[in-house]
Motif scaffolding. Structure first.
Motif, PDB file in Angstrom:
ATOM      1  N   ASN A 109       0.796  -1.237   0.000  1.00  0.00           N
ATOM      2  CA  ASN A 109       0.000   0.000   0.000  1.00  0.00           C
ATOM      3  C   ASN A 109       0.822   1.277   0.000  1.00  0.00           C
ATOM      4  OD1 ASN A 109      -2.349   1.397  -0.254  1.00  0.00           O
ATOM      5  ND2 ASN A 109      -3.083   1.029   1.813  1.00  0.00           N
ATOM      6  N   THR A 120      -0.563   4.414  -1.782  1.00  0.00           N
ATOM      7  CA  THR A 120      -1.337   5.390  -1.013  1.00  0.00           C
ATOM      8  C   THR A 120      -0.431   6.159  -0.041  1.00  0.00           C
ATOM      9  OG1 THR A 120      -3.210   3.870  -1.141  1.00  0.00           O
ATOM     10  CG2 THR A 120      -3.370   5.675   0.451  1.00  0.00           C
ATOM     11  N   ASN A 165      -6.989   2.833   0.549  1.00  0.00           N
ATOM     12  CA  ASN A 165      -6.149   2.382  -0.557  1.00  0.00           C
ATOM     13  C   ASN A 165      -6.678   2.978  -1.871  1.00  0.00           C
ATOM     14  OD1 ASN A 165      -5.120   0.778  -2.693  1.00  0.00           O
ATOM     15  ND2 ASN A 165      -4.997  -1.018  -1.394  1.00  0.00           N
ATOM     16  N   VAL A 166      -5.819   3.678  -2.605  1.00  0.00           N
ATOM     17  CA  VAL A 166      -6.280   4.377  -3.804  1.00  0.00           C
ATOM     18  C   VAL A 166      -6.740   3.431  -4.908  1.00  0.00           C
ATOM     19  CG1 VAL A 166      -4.928   6.468  -3.396  1.00  0.00           C
ATOM     20  CG2 VAL A 166      -3.907   4.580  -4.702  1.00  0.00           C
TER      21      VAL A 166
END
Lengths: 152, 706
Positions: B72, B75, B196-197
């Motif tokens: 992650n 992000t 989370n993008v």
């Protein structure tokens, strides 16, 4: 090669493939629907889970010739706007790490909740046990299924 | 506030017209999530530096430089830039950066992304913020020091200018040479959980992974590789493979045979139809041979020990009691959920590679070497990775596909079947440890660790705990050479060393009749106040997580029917302590919960950090319980998930995570929660059953698990 007419996410699709071609590869390579993932090819991991007439099945192990009139639903067609309660719950719990198995997890859980809308925690553990998450996000998968059940 | 030198020069600031498709907006979908208002599309983007661009509508694009593997950082890295830039997170669009000299260490490995990029990312954001301030100061003819920023706006009392307005004017402003960094106490984005993008794309099945990548005119390839380590290709018959519908070509490359087809399935079917003969070019090794050789090494002196404090021989000679235990672990495959794959299009004029890779720069260089070209002429684009765990550090698959594409002169995607993936190699090395402890007058007076591994390099970490805390301390390590390929596997070496060590400390505490936590604290107190020799860890931080885990895990006060096991480990600059809580289900123990305390400095994205730690713990529990992989005549004995057991939902304990509050620079989280997990489980199992596990996988211990 032969022509197969199949119903995917409510649409009639025609593909020209060998009879033994698994649905997984028809979806991914012939129909450009790559949300359904390849993980093991032998129905062990669940990454390729789709619905066949609402039942969760392993698309890697179902040849296109066996589909017939059955309706196939994939992650791309689970909801029109990507807002199925499970998809929303996955966002709320921010479940994914790598994310590769998650479409299969969601499809598996969606079929489960459609048959058992008020599951116990033990029911959820049993239902999610079928799908491998190598990042081991199981805590969140279980929590998200529980949230989705409450919101359905 | 810290002042920091910037390295950005004038040339890094470019104006790009969105409408002209200057590269900035390509591939980005302007449609927002359902129900959100779609803001006006920007007409111009201003590339302030390699990390970020500001649009004339107020949106900010932030590049995430490192490969995303599920840790992650796609992000958390942009969060750090956004924090110092001082914009609203809602205005940020995140993009995966290309491989570029503008960035440093574009690697996913060693839990090092955040730690090594922390200051760089902050500086990139801070430099852009200062540029906006300086530009506004010129407009208003005031001293920049009198201006403040908030959420993408520069303020001078009641006067305001947005970054969107300032970006076009800033083109004429000097790039600041020195910029202030925020006081961590003032952080607004860092420390506040951001989603989370990529979650939205993941849950709706959008193409993100290398396996999902497609290119017009692309063909698919699979490859047959030697079925055993120590074999090479003698001959092959491809007549049946060529009859498979969709197969267009079969090509040999090295000791491998590629099947080229118009679909993945046709290529896989073609591979199965190949008939190959193999010949031995080396020893065909067996796990039983490795076991015998490694055990011999455990009884062998190393010419020069890795470390030798005090008088170990004397301590053992004078001991009231000596405890000696051996712990053993097998090779492990990584088993990423997304099998290895890569795309290449190699022509006389270009070399383009795209796919999931933890080491894009290193692999670019190796592909260039293979092709005999300059590294700069090879492009290497990163897709999201469906897991890595070390496997995607090696880039062998990228070299293979480059060679195949060069041979067939077509764009091609190479795909491994699960069987190919599990048997192709680069495993966690098999290893064994012999621990000895000398007890004198109720104290731990001597400690002697000997480790041995297969193609493992050193299997010890002699300057970490308990180094410095024991007067007489010796560590030796041995390496057994093999033709089985090994490599980094999540928390290399420590993924088993920690299990063995932390199991051993439990046994030592039991023998000494002291509390397992207290024994660790006593050793750390010595390491802190009067260390024996140099140490590479901070005893205070280790004490901190041990105390926090003991408190939150209610150590020593287990509920009826619950057995606790303790473990603590330092790795990758992060400190983790865990309490496993086990209960008996019929005749077998089950770990229901793990309480985990972590000191990783500043926590960038708390909820994502918890996710990472939970996953690491469950992964650690899973591989300790079930990880099993062996060889007969060089041939792996498992090739798919019917024969290789990974932990699943019902077996996964609940993991509760607690952070030590800290303003120290952040360290990493991809690995450190994994090493202590297996030891905590082993210790809880011992408490619950009275029987101890010494070998991975625990599940094979029949006296415990039947």
């Amino acid at each position: 090669m032969a022509i197969y007419n199949i119903t995917v996410n409510g649409e009639q699709r025609q593909v020209d493939v060998d009879a033994d071609t698994p649905m997984l590869w028809v979806l991914r390579d012939s129909l450009d629907m790559v949300g359904t993932k390849f993980g093991c090819g032998i129905a062990q991991c669940g990454a390729c889970t789709v619905h066949l007439d609402g039942n969760a099945v392993r698309s890697c192990s179902i040849p296109v010739s066996a589909v017939g009139e059955a309706k196939i639903t994939t992650i791309e067609g689970l909801s029109e706007k990507g807002d199925h309660p499970l998809q929303e719950a996955w966002r709320e719990h921010d479940v994914p790490q790598c994310g590769y198995c998650q479409a299969g997890q969601i499809m598996n859980a969606a079929a489960f909740l459609s048959k058992n809308p008020n599951p116990s925690d033990a029911d959820i553990e049993n239902a999610t046990h079928t799908n491998i998450c190598r990042c081991a996000t199981y805590n969140r998968i279980k929590a998200a299924v529980k949230t989705a059940a409450a919101n359905m | 506030m810290t002042l920091i030198k910037t390295k950005f020069n004038r040339r890094s600031f470019l104006r790009t017209s969105a409408l002209a498709g200057g590269g900035i907006v390509i591939g980005f979908n302007w449609a927002c999530s359902p129900g959100e208002t779609v803001r006006a599309a920007p007409s111009e983007w201003f590339d302030v530096n390699a990390f970020l661009s500001i649009a004339d509508n107020g949106q900010v694009t932030i590049m995430s430089p490192n490969p995303e593997i599920g840790q992650n950082i796609k992000t958390s890295m942009p969060m750090i830039v956004a924090e110092e830039l001082d914009v609203a997170w809602e205005d940020v669009i995140v993009k995966q950066a290309p491989l570029s000299k503008s960035f440093t260490r574009q690697v996913a490995g060693g839990s090092g992304s955040i730690r090594s990029s922390w200051t760089i990312l902050r500086t990139a954001g801070a430099a852009a913020r200062q540029l906006m301030i300086n530009t506004a100061a010129q407009q208003w003819d005031v001293d920049p020091k009198t201006l403040t920023t908030e959420y993408g706006v520069v303020k001078n009392g009641s006067k305001k200018m947005t970054y969107a307005e300032l970006a076009s004017l800033a083109v004429m402003t000097e790039i600041p040479e020195e910029v202030p960094l925020k006081d961590p106490k003032d952080f607004k984005i860092i420390g506040n959980s951001k989603k989370n993008v990529d979650t939205d794309a993941i849950v709706t099945g959008k193409p993100l992974f290398g396996m999902d990548f497609k290119r017009e005119g692309m063909v698919y390839a699979t490859a047959m590789r030697p079925p055993a380590f120590g074999l090479k290709l003698k001959s092959f018959d491809d007549s049946e493979a060529r009859k498979v519908t969709g197969v267009s070509d079969v090509v040999q490359f090295g000791d491998k045979i590629a099947v080229i087809a118009n679909s993945t399935y046709a290529a896989m079917k073609g591979q199965k139809a190949l008939k190959a003969e193999w010949t031995s070019d080396g020893k065909l090794e067996n796990t039983t041979d490795h076991d015998r050789e490694l055990r011999k090494m455990l009884d062998t002196k190393q010419d020069t020990p890795r470390r030798n404090d005090g008088n170990v021989r004397g301590a053992f000679a004078n001991a009231d009691k000596v405890i000696e235990k051996v712990y053993e672990a097998p090779f492990l495959p990584h088993n990423t959920m997304e099998p290895m794959n890569f795309f290449a299009d190699i022509t006389d004029t270009k070399a383009e590679l795209i796919g999931p890779i933890q080491t894009p720069e290193w692999t670019q260089g190796r592909v260039a070497q293979l092709l005999g070209r300059e590294a700069a002429s090879v492009t290497m684009d990163m897709t999201r990775m469906g897991g890595g765990f070390g496997r995607r550090l090696y880039g062998d698959f990228a070299l293979e596909v480059a060679e195949i594409s060069q041979k067939i002169k077509k764009p091609v995607k190479l795909v491994f079947s699960r069987e190919d993936d599990m048997t192709a190699g680069t495993y966690r090395p098999a290893s064994k440890y012999k621990f000895r402890a000398a007890i004198k007058d109720g104290k731990l007076s001597g400690y002697h660790l000997t480790g041995a591994g297969v193609n493992s390099g050193s299997v010890t970490r002699e300057n970490w705990f308990p180094a410095g805390g024991i007067e007489n301390y010796k560590v030796e390590t041995h390496n057994l050479r093999s033709n089985i390929t090994t490599g980094a596997w999540r928390a290399p070496i420590t993924n088993f060393l920690a299990i063995a060590e932390q199991s051993f400390f439990d046994e030592v505490a039991n023998e000494m009749g002291v509390d397992a936590v207290q024994l660790r604290l006593d050793i750390l107190e010595r390491a802190k106040t009067n260390p024996v020799g140099a140490i590479d860890y901070d005893p205070d931080k280790m004490i901190g997580v041990i105390k926090l885990a003991a408190e939150k895990g209610n150590w020593g006060n287990a509920e009826a029917g619950v057995s606790q096991g303790f473990s603590a480990y330092y790795s990758h600059n992060t400190y983790v302590a865990e309490v496993a809580h086990a209960s008996m289900r019929g005749n077998t123990p089950k770990v229901d919960k793990v309480t985990c305390a972590v000191d990783c400095g500043i926590v960038i994205n708390p909820d994502a950090a918890i996710n990472q730690i939970q996953g690491g713990v469950v992964d650690g529990v899973g591989h300790a319980m079930y990880g099993d992989f062996s060889f007969v005549n060089g041939t792996p004995q498992a090739s798919n998930f019917d024969k290789y057991r990974l932990i699943r939902s019902k077996e996964a304990p609940q993991v509760d995570v607690f952070f030590v509050e800290s303003l120290n620079d952040p360290t990493g989280l991809g690995e450190p929660s994994l090493p202590p997990a297996g030891g905590a489980v082993a210790n809880a199992i011992a408490k619950a059953t009275g029987n101890r596990v010494y070998n991975i996988p625990f599940i094979k211990e029949e006296i415990i698990f039947g």
